[in-house]
Design a protein around this motif. Structure first.
Motif, PDB file in Angstrom:
ATOM      1  N   MET A  75       0.822  -1.204   0.000  1.00 11.84           N
ATOM      2  CA  MET A  75       0.000   0.000   0.000  1.00 11.84           C
ATOM      3  C   MET A  75       0.861   1.261   0.000  1.00 11.84           C
ATOM      4  O   MET A  75       0.554   2.234  -0.687  1.00 11.84           O
ATOM      5  CB  MET A  75      -0.937  -0.003   1.207  1.00 11.84           C
ATOM      6  CG  MET A  75      -2.057  -1.037   1.127  1.00 11.84           C
ATOM      7  SD  MET A  75      -3.283  -0.875   2.445  1.00 11.84           S
ATOM      8  CE  MET A  75      -2.265  -1.187   3.897  1.00 11.84           C
ATOM      9  N   VAL A  76       1.948   1.224   0.780  1.00 11.72           N
ATOM     10  CA  VAL A  76       2.827   2.391   0.842  1.00 11.72           C
ATOM     11  C   VAL A  76       3.556   2.580  -0.485  1.00 11.72           C
ATOM     12  O   VAL A  76       3.625   3.693  -1.023  1.00 11.72           O
ATOM     13  CB  VAL A  76       3.835   2.246   1.999  1.00 11.72           C
ATOM     14  CG1 VAL A  76       4.866   3.366   1.961  1.00 11.72           C
ATOM     15  CG2 VAL A  76       3.115   2.254   3.332  1.00 11.72           C
ATOM     16  N   GLN A  77       4.101   1.489  -1.011  1.00  8.71           N
ATOM     17  CA  GLN A  77       4.854   1.590  -2.262  1.00  8.71           C
ATOM     18  C   GLN A  77       3.984   2.045  -3.420  1.00  8.71           C
ATOM     19  O   GLN A  77       4.419   2.812  -4.282  1.00  8.71           O
ATOM     20  CB  GLN A  77       5.514   0.242  -2.578  1.00  8.71           C
ATOM     21  CG  GLN A  77       6.621  -0.138  -1.600  1.00  8.71           C
ATOM     22  CD  GLN A  77       7.137  -1.547  -1.835  1.00  8.71           C
ATOM     23  OE1 GLN A  77       6.551  -2.312  -2.592  1.00  8.71           O
ATOM     24  NE2 GLN A  77       8.241  -1.882  -1.170  1.00  8.71           N
ATOM     25  N   ARG A  78       2.756   1.571  -3.449  1.00 11.09           N
ATOM     26  CA  ARG A  78       1.842   1.930  -4.540  1.00 11.09           C
ATOM     27  C   ARG A  78       1.036   3.188  -4.235  1.00 11.09           C
ATOM     28  O   ARG A  78       0.253   3.647  -5.066  1.00 11.09           O
ATOM     29  CB  ARG A  78       0.881   0.772  -4.813  1.00 11.09           C
ATOM     30  CG  ARG A  78       1.579  -0.503  -5.271  1.00 11.09           C
ATOM     31  CD  ARG A  78       0.570  -1.598  -5.554  1.00 11.09           C
ATOM     32  NE  ARG A  78       1.224  -2.837  -5.941  1.00 11.09           N
ATOM     33  CZ  ARG A  78       0.581  -3.950  -6.300  1.00 11.09           C
ATOM     34  NH1 ARG A  78      -0.755  -3.953  -6.320  1.00 11.09           N
ATOM     35  NH2 ARG A  78       1.239  -5.024  -6.635  1.00 11.09           N
ATOM     36  N   LYS A  79       1.203   3.717  -3.026  1.00  9.37           N
ATOM     37  CA  LYS A  79       0.497   4.925  -2.607  1.00  9.37           C
ATOM     38  C   LYS A  79      -1.020   4.766  -2.769  1.00  9.37           C
ATOM     39  O   LYS A  79      -1.705   5.637  -3.308  1.00  9.37           O
ATOM     40  CB  LYS A  79       1.009   6.137  -3.386  1.00  9.37           C
ATOM     41  CG  LYS A  79       2.481   6.426  -3.145  1.00  9.37           C
ATOM     42  CD  LYS A  79       2.944   7.665  -3.873  1.00  9.37           C
ATOM     43  CE  LYS A  79       4.414   7.937  -3.573  1.00  9.37           C
ATOM     44  NZ  LYS A  79       4.906   9.134  -4.292  1.00  9.37           N
ATOM     45  N   LEU A  80      -1.502   3.627  -2.306  1.00 14.30           N
ATOM     46  CA  LEU A  80      -2.928   3.362  -2.402  1.00 14.30           C
ATOM     47  C   LEU A  80      -3.692   4.207  -1.375  1.00 14.30           C
ATOM     48  O   LEU A  80      -3.195   4.469  -0.277  1.00 14.30           O
ATOM     49  CB  LEU A  80      -3.199   1.874  -2.164  1.00 14.30           C
ATOM     50  CG  LEU A  80      -2.564   0.907  -3.166  1.00 14.30           C
ATOM     51  CD1 LEU A  80      -2.874  -0.529  -2.773  1.00 14.30           C
ATOM     52  CD2 LEU A  80      -3.074   1.179  -4.575  1.00 14.30           C
ATOM     53  N   PRO A  81      -4.905   4.627  -1.697  1.00 15.36           N
ATOM     54  CA  PRO A  81      -5.683   5.491  -0.791  1.00 15.36           C
ATOM     55  C   PRO A  81      -6.364   4.683   0.322  1.00 15.36           C
ATOM     56  O   PRO A  81      -7.591   4.613   0.405  1.00 15.36           O
ATOM     57  CB  PRO A  81      -6.712   6.126  -1.730  1.00 15.36           C
ATOM     58  CG  PRO A  81      -6.942   5.074  -2.764  1.00 15.36           C
ATOM     59  CD  PRO A  81      -5.593   4.420  -2.984  1.00 15.36           C
ATOM     60  N   VAL A  82      -5.548   4.061   1.149  1.00 17.04           N
ATOM     61  CA  VAL A  82      -6.073   3.243   2.237  1.00 17.04           C
ATOM     62  C   VAL A  82      -5.514   3.765   3.554  1.00 17.04           C
ATOM     63  O   VAL A  82      -4.308   4.027   3.662  1.00 17.04           O
ATOM     64  CB  VAL A  82      -5.681   1.757   2.062  1.00 17.04           C
ATOM     65  CG1 VAL A  82      -6.210   0.939   3.239  1.00 17.04           C
ATOM     66  CG2 VAL A  82      -6.235   1.216   0.747  1.00 17.04           C
ATOM     67  N   THR A  83      -6.384   3.921   4.522  1.00 13.34           N
ATOM     68  CA  THR A  83      -5.959   4.384   5.842  1.00 13.34           C
ATOM     69  C   THR A  83      -6.292   3.320   6.877  1.00 13.34           C
ATOM     70  O   THR A  83      -7.405   2.801   6.890  1.00 13.34           O
ATOM     71  CB  THR A  83      -6.659   5.699   6.225  1.00 13.34           C
ATOM     72  OG1 THR A  83      -6.331   6.710   5.279  1.00 13.34           O
ATOM     73  CG2 THR A  83      -6.239   6.152   7.623  1.00 13.34           C
ATOM     74  N   LEU A  84      -5.328   3.007   7.720  1.00 15.94           N
ATOM     75  CA  LEU A  84      -5.526   2.044   8.798  1.00 15.94           C
ATOM     76  C   LEU A  84      -5.311   2.755  10.128  1.00 15.94           C
ATOM     77  O   LEU A  84      -4.271   3.385  10.330  1.00 15.94           O
ATOM     78  CB  LEU A  84      -4.541   0.881   8.664  1.00 15.94           C
ATOM     79  CG  LEU A  84      -4.555  -0.140   9.810  1.00 15.94           C
ATOM     80  CD1 LEU A  84      -5.893  -0.862   9.873  1.00 15.94           C
ATOM     81  CD2 LEU A  84      -3.421  -1.139   9.645  1.00 15.94           C
ATOM     82  N   VAL A  85      -6.309   2.673  11.000  1.00 11.84           N
ATOM     83  CA  VAL A  85      -6.220   3.293  12.316  1.00 11.84           C
ATOM     84  C   VAL A  85      -6.406   2.209  13.370  1.00 11.84           C
ATOM     85  O   VAL A  85      -7.346   1.412  13.277  1.00 11.84           O
ATOM     86  CB  VAL A  85      -7.284   4.392  12.504  1.00 11.84           C
ATOM     87  CG1 VAL A  85      -7.179   5.005  13.898  1.00 11.84           C
ATOM     88  CG2 VAL A  85      -7.129   5.469  11.433  1.00 11.84           C
ATOM     89  N   GLY A  86      -5.526   2.156  14.327  1.00  6.32           N
ATOM     90  CA  GLY A  86      -5.640   1.186  15.410  1.00  6.32           C
ATOM     91  C   GLY A  86      -5.246   1.820  16.727  1.00  6.32           C
ATOM     92  O   GLY A  86      -4.809   2.974  16.773  1.00  6.32           O
ATOM     93  N   ALA A  87      -5.411   1.072  17.786  1.00  6.08           N
ATOM     94  CA  ALA A  87      -5.036   1.559  19.105  1.00  6.08           C
ATOM     95  C   ALA A  87      -4.524   0.397  19.928  1.00  6.08           C
ATOM     96  O   ALA A  87      -4.880  -0.751  19.683  1.00  6.08           O
ATOM     97  CB  ALA A  87      -6.229   2.216  19.806  1.00  6.08           C
ATOM     98  N   GLY A  88      -3.681   0.689  20.883  1.00  6.08           N
ATOM     99  CA  GLY A  88      -3.132  -0.373  21.711  1.00  6.08           C
ATOM    100  C   GLY A  88      -2.406   0.185  22.909  1.00  6.08           C
ATOM    101  O   GLY A  88      -2.400   1.394  23.150  1.00  6.08           O
ATOM    102  N   LEU A  89      -1.787  -0.690  23.656  1.00  8.98           N
ATOM    103  CA  LEU A  89      -1.017  -0.314  24.834  1.00  8.98           C
ATOM    104  C   LEU A  89       0.343   0.242  24.408  1.00  8.98           C
ATOM    105  O   LEU A  89       0.684   0.209  23.224  1.00  8.98           O
ATOM    106  CB  LEU A  89      -0.882  -1.528  25.750  1.00  8.98           C
ATOM    107  CG  LEU A  89      -2.210  -2.013  26.341  1.00  8.98           C
ATOM    108  CD1 LEU A  89      -2.021  -3.314  27.100  1.00  8.98           C
ATOM    109  CD2 LEU A  89      -2.824  -0.957  27.248  1.00  8.98           C
ATOM    110  N   PRO A  90       1.127   0.772  25.341  1.00  8.60           N
ATOM    111  CA  PRO A  90       2.336   1.506  24.957  1.00  8.60           C
ATOM    112  C   PRO A  90       3.355   0.733  24.123  1.00  8.60           C
ATOM    113  O   PRO A  90       4.168   1.340  23.432  1.00  8.60           O
ATOM    114  CB  PRO A  90       2.944   1.891  26.324  1.00  8.60           C
ATOM    115  CG  PRO A  90       1.790   1.941  27.250  1.00  8.60           C
ATOM    116  CD  PRO A  90       0.869   0.853  26.794  1.00  8.60           C
ATOM    117  N   GLN A  91       3.329  -0.595  24.178  1.00  5.15           N
ATOM    118  CA  GLN A  91       4.323  -1.371  23.437  1.00  5.15           C
ATOM    119  C   GLN A  91       3.904  -1.666  22.003  1.00  5.15           C
ATOM    120  O   GLN A  91       4.513  -2.496  21.328  1.00  5.15           O
ATOM    121  CB  GLN A  91       4.641  -2.680  24.173  1.00  5.15           C
ATOM    122  CG  GLN A  91       3.527  -3.718  24.156  1.00  5.15           C
ATOM    123  CD  GLN A  91       2.541  -3.560  25.275  1.00  5.15           C
ATOM    124  OE1 GLN A  91       2.220  -2.448  25.662  1.00  5.15           O
ATOM    125  NE2 GLN A  91       2.049  -4.667  25.814  1.00  5.15           N
TER     126      GLN A  91
END
Length: 210
Positions: A1-17
């Motif tokens: 996705m990064v290399q092809r610059k695709l219009p995709v967004t991923l959002v997540g959440a987690g603990l400090p590690q």
């Protein structure tokens, strides 16, 4: 996705590690994302989390009650939610006082102990619990491995595997080299409530790996 610059967004959440875990899951994965730290709510936002829902029911918090609520919860969003619920069950009138908050604290702590905290502690071995209890004795901030070892009457080398296990379990994380901290706030005070007296099990030789 990064290399092809695709219009995709991923959002997540987690603990400090979470950044470290992303790198462990896939090499260089931690370079693909931004990891902003989301801490506790500021005073005004924490107060609003309590006062706005209450105002919709024509109930108001005294300023002293809000100050006490922030002291108890530290502004941690989930803790505010649980304390607000506990206060609602004990307050009798349309005005919530500091005494109402103080009265609600035992029920609030019991709810957190039974669910939020206990599910974490139940996965720990006897030695792991002792390590967590020794850390709690030193305070809520990140602790040096050598200081925890001193409290337990052991050496850092003895306790290295236990510390690593707790990090792998997500109960601790390493904010900087040589230090470890609890991944959730107020875990230190829970440990002192759950295990009033530190009891370090005797040294046992570890079983060799197959």
């Amino acid at each position: 996705m990064v290399q092809r610059k695709l219009p995709v967004t991923l959002v997540g959440a987690g603990l400090p590690q979470i950044a470290e875990l992303a790198g462990d899951a896939k090499s260089y994965a931690e370079r693909l994302f931004k990891f902003p730290s989301i801490g506790n709510l500021g005073d005004e936002d924490a107060k609003a989390a309590l006062t706005k829902p209450a105002s919709e029911e024509d109930v108001r918090f005294d300023e002293e009650a809000l100050t006490e609520a922030l002291r108890v919860t530290g502004g941690y969003p989930y803790f505010l939610q649980e304390l607000g619920y506990a206060v609602w069950t004990v307050a009798e009138g349309p005005r919530i006082s500091q005494d109402d908050v103080v009265t609600a604290v035992p029920g609030y702590e019991a709810k957190l102990d039974e669910s939020f905290f206990r599910v974490r502690l139940d996965r720990a071995t006897e030695m792991q619990r002792a390590y967590l209890r020794a850390m709690a004795q030193l305070g809520p901030q990140a602790q040096k491995a050598s200081d925890v070892a001193d409290v337990m009457g052991r050496t850092s080398q003895n306790l290295g595997p236990t510390r690593a296990e707790l990090i792998n379990m997500g109960l601790l994380y390493t904010p900087e080299h040589g230090y470890a901290a609890f991944t959730v706030p107020h875990f230190d005070t829970f440990m002192i409530r759950a295990i009033p007296v530190l009891d370090v099990p005797p040294l046992r030789p570890r079983k060799p790996r197959d």
